[in-house]
Design an enzyme around this catalytic site. Structure first.
Site, PDB file in Angstrom:
ATOM      1  N   GLY A  16      -3.905  -0.939  -5.565  1.00 42.49           N
ATOM      2  CA  GLY A  16      -3.129  -1.016  -4.399  1.00 42.49           C
ATOM      3  C   GLY A  16      -3.484   0.058  -3.320  1.00 42.49           C
ATOM      4  N   VAL A  28     -13.322  14.391  -0.211  1.00 42.95           N
ATOM      5  CA  VAL A  28     -14.204  14.065  -1.083  1.00 42.95           C
ATOM      6  C   VAL A  28     -15.610  14.333  -0.257  1.00 42.95           C
ATOM      7  CG1 VAL A  28     -15.273  12.612  -2.632  1.00 42.95           C
ATOM      8  CG2 VAL A  28     -12.794  12.791  -2.752  1.00 42.95           C
ATOM      9  N   ARG A  77      -8.945  -5.440  -6.705  1.00 45.48           N
ATOM     10  CA  ARG A  77      -8.598  -5.489  -8.268  1.00 45.48           C
ATOM     11  C   ARG A  77      -9.482  -6.153  -8.808  1.00 45.48           C
ATOM     12  NH1 ARG A  77      -3.485  -3.015  -8.037  1.00 45.48           N
ATOM     13  NH2 ARG A  77      -2.108  -3.918  -6.315  1.00 45.48           N
ATOM     14  N   ASP A 108      -3.293   4.375 -12.792  1.00 48.48           N
ATOM     15  CA  ASP A 108      -3.611   4.276 -14.067  1.00 48.48           C
ATOM     16  C   ASP A 108      -4.604   3.261 -14.628  1.00 48.48           C
ATOM     17  OD1 ASP A 108      -1.627   6.053 -14.470  1.00 48.48           O
ATOM     18  OD2 ASP A 108      -0.386   4.765 -15.918  1.00 48.48           O
ATOM     19  N   THR A 130      -1.275   6.183  -5.320  1.00 55.40           N
ATOM     20  CA  THR A 130      -0.590   4.713  -5.316  1.00 55.40           C
ATOM     21  C   THR A 130       0.842   5.209  -4.584  1.00 55.40           C
ATOM     22  OG1 THR A 130       0.892   3.607  -6.788  1.00 55.40           O
ATOM     23  CG2 THR A 130       0.293   5.536  -7.747  1.00 55.40           C
ATOM     24  N   ASP A 132       3.422   3.994  -5.814  1.00 54.88           N
ATOM     25  CA  ASP A 132       4.621   3.639  -6.811  1.00 54.88           C
ATOM     26  C   ASP A 132       5.058   5.204  -7.521  1.00 54.88           C
ATOM     27  OD1 ASP A 132       4.336   1.129  -6.309  1.00 54.88           O
ATOM     28  OD2 ASP A 132       2.899   0.815  -7.966  1.00 54.88           O
ATOM     29  N   ASP A 134       3.873   6.096 -10.064  1.00 56.01           N
ATOM     30  CA  ASP A 134       4.154   5.899 -11.641  1.00 56.01           C
ATOM     31  C   ASP A 134       2.964   6.553 -12.458  1.00 56.01           C
ATOM     32  OD1 ASP A 134       2.197   4.224 -10.524  1.00 56.01           O
ATOM     33  OD2 ASP A 134       3.007   2.427 -11.584  1.00 56.01           O
ATOM     34  N   ARG A 176       6.201  -1.701  -8.587  1.00 56.17           N
ATOM     35  CA  ARG A 176       5.752  -2.287  -9.759  1.00 56.17           C
ATOM     36  C   ARG A 176       6.957  -2.139 -10.851  1.00 56.17           C
ATOM     37  NH1 ARG A 176      -0.434  -2.812 -11.877  1.00 56.17           N
ATOM     38  NH2 ARG A 176      -0.467  -1.590  -9.722  1.00 56.17           N
ATOM     39  N   ARG A 217      38.907  -0.290  -0.259  1.00 53.88           N
ATOM     40  CA  ARG A 217      38.704   1.023   0.181  1.00 53.88           C
ATOM     41  C   ARG A 217      38.298   1.426   1.619  1.00 53.88           C
ATOM     42  NH1 ARG A 217      35.950   4.954  -2.153  1.00 53.88           N
ATOM     43  NH2 ARG A 217      34.316   3.767  -2.716  1.00 53.88           N
ATOM     44  N   ARG A 258       3.166  -0.231   2.148  1.00 50.28           N
ATOM     45  CA  ARG A 258       2.001   0.266   1.986  1.00 50.28           C
ATOM     46  C   ARG A 258       1.188   0.702   2.935  1.00 50.28           C
ATOM     47  NH1 ARG A 258      -0.251  -3.399  -3.051  1.00 50.28           N
ATOM     48  NH2 ARG A 258      -1.764  -3.944  -1.366  1.00 50.28           N
TER      49      ARG A 258
END
Ligand code: ADP
Ligand code: F6P
Length: 325
Positions: A16, A28, A77, A108, A130, A132, A134, A176, A217, A258
């Site tokens: 992604g 880079v 992907r 990952d 990413t 995420d 993660d 994800r 409340r 994203r």
């Protein structure tokens, strides 16, 4: 002076996209040229590598990109990349184009692809990209900061209309299988409930009871942040409305999270990480992951980093529960 073994480095983005990837690519390219490398950009991740979509990059190729969302190299992907013969073919393509060092910006899954290339002699370094958050070996990933800020602003807007109509809102955010975006937005937006895969016990009745109690409340709205890893926001909203009698709407924020201009943090951290990836290759250190741990930019062996586990900070979740009262 560049490491003798490496003359040309490649850079690709995979998985992604994430805001800040362009800042990392720029770093880079420019740090690579500064270190004496030739730099090639590989378009569309591993798919583009297999199709030899490889461009020579110079400083001007990355002009005017630091402020842009997405990735100028495109991303993809590439499901066939799990196959050993495909990985071997990809490594041969790198060698054919003289690419002996490769910077992979992604998550990952992308690192698993990089490790496969490493087994065929390509010197790889991973940079965490990413939204995420993660990736287990790092407490920062490129794009998370922008994504949570974008989601936070969208949720603020939903909250305005939710309050005006005295409604309940179920708002689904990306991530994800991980709940980091949901947790951060939940705290930042003052949500009444944060449902994340790491902690949610599927006790919807408890949420219903809480909504009814909160109404008594004097609370005029009820915001539920639902992580993508739990999902089913629309049916959840329907069930909550039926059980409480309070109008309930679902909003799925989706891909807007994203996109967009990277925040200052994502630009700066991505720039530092991209430059660090080149520094590692120039020092002859490879099969490493650039990461951020305990406030410092560092690096770790790629396999070791992939084997690590990461826990959602319990304290942050508990605080979110206390503050939602
Ligand atoms: P991310 O890099 O963000 O985790 P994905 O899991 O979609 O995203 O992985 C990105 C790409 O990395 C995949 O499309 C595939 O090309 C490659 N990849 C993922 N898992 C593996 C694997 N086990 N072996 C080799 N390549 C992989
Ligand atoms: O990894 C980033 C991410 O946006 C996840 O939050 C989400 O689950 C996934 O990518 C969506 O992927 P795709 O672009 O293939 O729909």
């Amino acid at each position: 002076m560049a490491n003798q073994a490496i003359k040309t480095i490649g850079v690709l983005t995979s998985g992604g996209d994430a805001p800040g990837m362009n800042a990392a690519i720029r770093a880079v390219v420019r740090a690579g040229i500064g270190a004496g490398f030739r730099v090639k950009g590989i378009q569309r991740g591993y798919s583009g590598l297999l199709n030899e979509e490889i461009l020579d990059m110079n400083s001007r190729s990355v002009a005017d990109v630091i402020q842009k969302g997405g990735t100028i190299l495109y991303t993809a992907r590439c499901l066939e990349f799990v196959e050993p013969d495909v990985q071997e073919r990809a490594a041969d393509i790198c060698k054919k184009h003289g690419i002996d060092g490769l910077v992979v910006i992604g998550g990952d899954g992308s690192y698993r692809g990089a490790l496969a290339l490493a087994r065929h002699g390509i010197k790889v370094v991973g940079v965490p990209g990413t939204i995420d958050l993660d990736i287990n070996c790092t407490d920062y990933t490129i794009g998370f900061d922008t994504a949570v800020n974008t989601a936070m602003e969208a949720i603020d807007k939903i909250r305005d209309t939710s309050t005006s109509h005295e409604r309940c809102s179920v708002i689904e955010v990306m991530g994800r299988h991980a709940g980091y975006i949901a947790l951060w937005c939940g705290i930042a937006n003052g949500a009444e409930n944060i449902l994340i895969p790491e902690t949610y016990d599927n006790d919807e009745q408890a949420i219903v009871n809480q909504i009814v109690e909160d109404r008594k409340r004097g609370k005029r709205h009820h915001i539920i942040i639902n992580a993508e890893g739990i999902g089913h926001s629309t049916s959840m909203a329907r069930r909550i409305e039926a059980a409480t009698g309070i109008e309930t709407r679902a909003s799925i924020l989706g891909y807007m999270q994203r996109g967009g201009k990277p925040t200052c943090k994502d630009r700066v951290y991505a720039s530092i990480m991209g430059a660090k990836a080149v520094e590692l290759l120039a020092e002859g250190k490879y099969n490493r992951l650039v990461c951020h741990q305990h406030g410092e930019f560092t690096d770790i062996d790629m396999e070791e980093g992939l084997a690590m586990t990461k826990k959602l900070p319990k304290n942050e979740y508990q605080i979110s529960q206390v503050l939602a009262k």
